[in-house]
Scaffold this motif. Structure first.
Motif, mmCIF file in Angstrom:
data_model
loop_
_atom_site.group_PDB
_atom_site.id
_atom_site.type_symbol
_atom_site.label_atom_id
_atom_site.label_comp_id
_atom_site.label_asym_id
_atom_site.label_seq_id
_atom_site.Cartn_x
_atom_site.Cartn_y
_atom_site.Cartn_z
ATOM 1 N N GLY A 96 2.178 19.574 17.011
ATOM 2 C CA GLY A 96 2.482 19.504 15.581
ATOM 3 C C GLY A 96 3.793 18.793 15.349
ATOM 4 N N ASP A 97 4.647 19.418 14.555
ATOM 5 C CA ASP A 97 5.949 18.810 14.270
ATOM 6 C C ASP A 97 6.742 18.648 15.566
ATOM 7 N N GLY A 98 7.315 17.458 15.734
ATOM 8 C CA GLY A 98 8.039 17.151 16.947
ATOM 9 C C GLY A 98 9.515 17.463 16.866
ATOM 10 N N PHE A 99 10.217 17.099 17.933
ATOM 11 C CA PHE A 99 11.641 17.373 18.060
ATOM 12 C C PHE A 99 12.425 16.580 17.023
ATOM 13 N N VAL B 91 9.580 21.864 19.308
ATOM 14 C CA VAL B 91 8.293 21.217 19.153
ATOM 15 C C VAL B 91 7.249 22.297 18.921
ATOM 16 N N ASP B 92 6.284 22.013 18.063
ATOM 17 C CA ASP B 92 5.213 22.974 17.790
ATOM 18 C C ASP B 92 3.994 22.623 18.642
ATOM 19 N N THR C 35 3.888 34.512 13.415
ATOM 20 C CA THR C 35 4.888 35.358 12.764
ATOM 21 C C THR C 35 6.099 34.516 12.352
ATOM 22 N N GLY C 36 6.921 35.083 11.451
ATOM 23 C CA GLY C 36 8.092 34.363 10.962
ATOM 24 C C GLY C 36 7.664 33.274 9.993
ATOM 25 N N GLY D 104 0.055 29.017 10.381
ATOM 26 C CA GLY D 104 -0.982 28.877 11.389
ATOM 27 C C GLY D 104 -0.461 29.203 12.784
ATOM 28 N N ASN D 105 -1.394 29.476 13.678
ATOM 29 C CA ASN D 105 -1.045 29.858 15.056
ATOM 30 C C ASN D 105 -0.496 28.660 15.840
#
Length: 270
Positions: free
Chosen positions: A152-155, A165-166, A240-241, A245-246
């Motif tokens: 997902g979203d990177g550094f 990183v996701d 969480t937080g 999405g997982n």
């Protein structure tokens, strides 16, 4: 009356031995008395004693014609059996690991060690997790997930506000320690990270810290101060937080400075 007296005197004179004869008879030694019956009895007793003592001793010296095995001796007198050696035979068994390659053997050993540590320290997880799971790789750095669906979203995305990183993966996917070290943070609510764990370790003389966040509630298997090994299961993917999405938000710091987690893993993960 006188005539009979005279006759008795004459008879006494004729029958009495001469002085010389009496002297010779008195000096002649007396013949020894013979006791044949007593001597024979003594010899018989002596012979009996010799036979009673000698015959058993001779019989003890006669060797047996047939040699006996330990089993035969045991049958005759099991309580007096003497074993030649006290060494006990044992059945040798192969190692319980069924792996054949060096990497597979190391993986199996790491799994067994992780399970033993978790059992000794006591898992903090309230959900069912297989503590024998081990992350992929064999080196001091491992990928935190066995399989990544997508990134997902990177550094440093979101204008530099995203420090990690996701790694997108289904909820409940096992998360593994990327490096060995000591757990510094293990909380159910760690700022916006939600359920999170931070591990501090040293690799090639450099301090390496790794952060794992947005984990599922009750899935943490280690607490603060726990020593963990690279590849050890530490929790499950969650949302969480501040998460949509997982996924696993993963961060890496070397000597206190943030680095790109994907570049770090691709350069070091074995």
């Amino acid at each position: 009356m006188r005539r009979p007296a005279r006759r008795r005197a004459e008879v006494a004179t004729r029958t009495a031995p001469a002085p010389a004869q009496r002297s010779a008879a008195s000096t002649r030694p007396a013949a020894p008395k013979r006791r044949p019956l007593r001597s024979l009895a003594t010899l018989a007793i002596v012979a009996g004693l010799v036979a009673a003592v000698g015959i058993p001793a001779y019989g003890a010296l006669v060797p047996e014609t047939d040699a006996k095995t330990i089993q035969q001796a045991a049958e005759e007198g099991a309580q007096s059996l003497i074993v030649a050696s006290e060494v006990k035979s044992s059945v040798l068994q192969r190692d319980s690991y069924s792996a054949t390659t060096e990497a597979e053997i190391a993986k199996k050993k790491a799994a067994a060690a992780a399970a033993a540590r978790a059992k000794m320290l006591g898992s903090t997880a309230s959900v069912n997790i297989d503590l024998s799971l081990v992350g992929p790789g064999t080196g001091p750095v491992r990928w935190p997930l066995a399989k990544i669906t997508r990134i997902g979203d990177g550094f440093m995305s979101r204008g530099g506000a995203h420090h990690g990183v996701d790694l997108i993966s289904p909820g409940g996917t096992p998360i593994f320690a990327s490096t060995s070290g000591v757990v510094r943070v293990s909380q159910e609510s760690y700022y916006g990270y939600g359920v999170a764990i931070v591990i501090d370790g040293v690799i090639d003389g450099r301090k390496v810290s790794t952060l794992y966040s947005h984990m599922r509630y009750g899935s943490r298997t280690v607490g603060v101060g726990t020593h963990v090994q690279a590849g050890q299961v530490i929790g499950l993917v969650g949302a969480t937080g501040r998460a949509f999405g997982n996924h696993l938000h993963f961060e890496v710091k070397i000597n206190g400075s943030l680095v790109d987690p994907i570049a770090f893993l691709r350069a070091n993960a074995g």
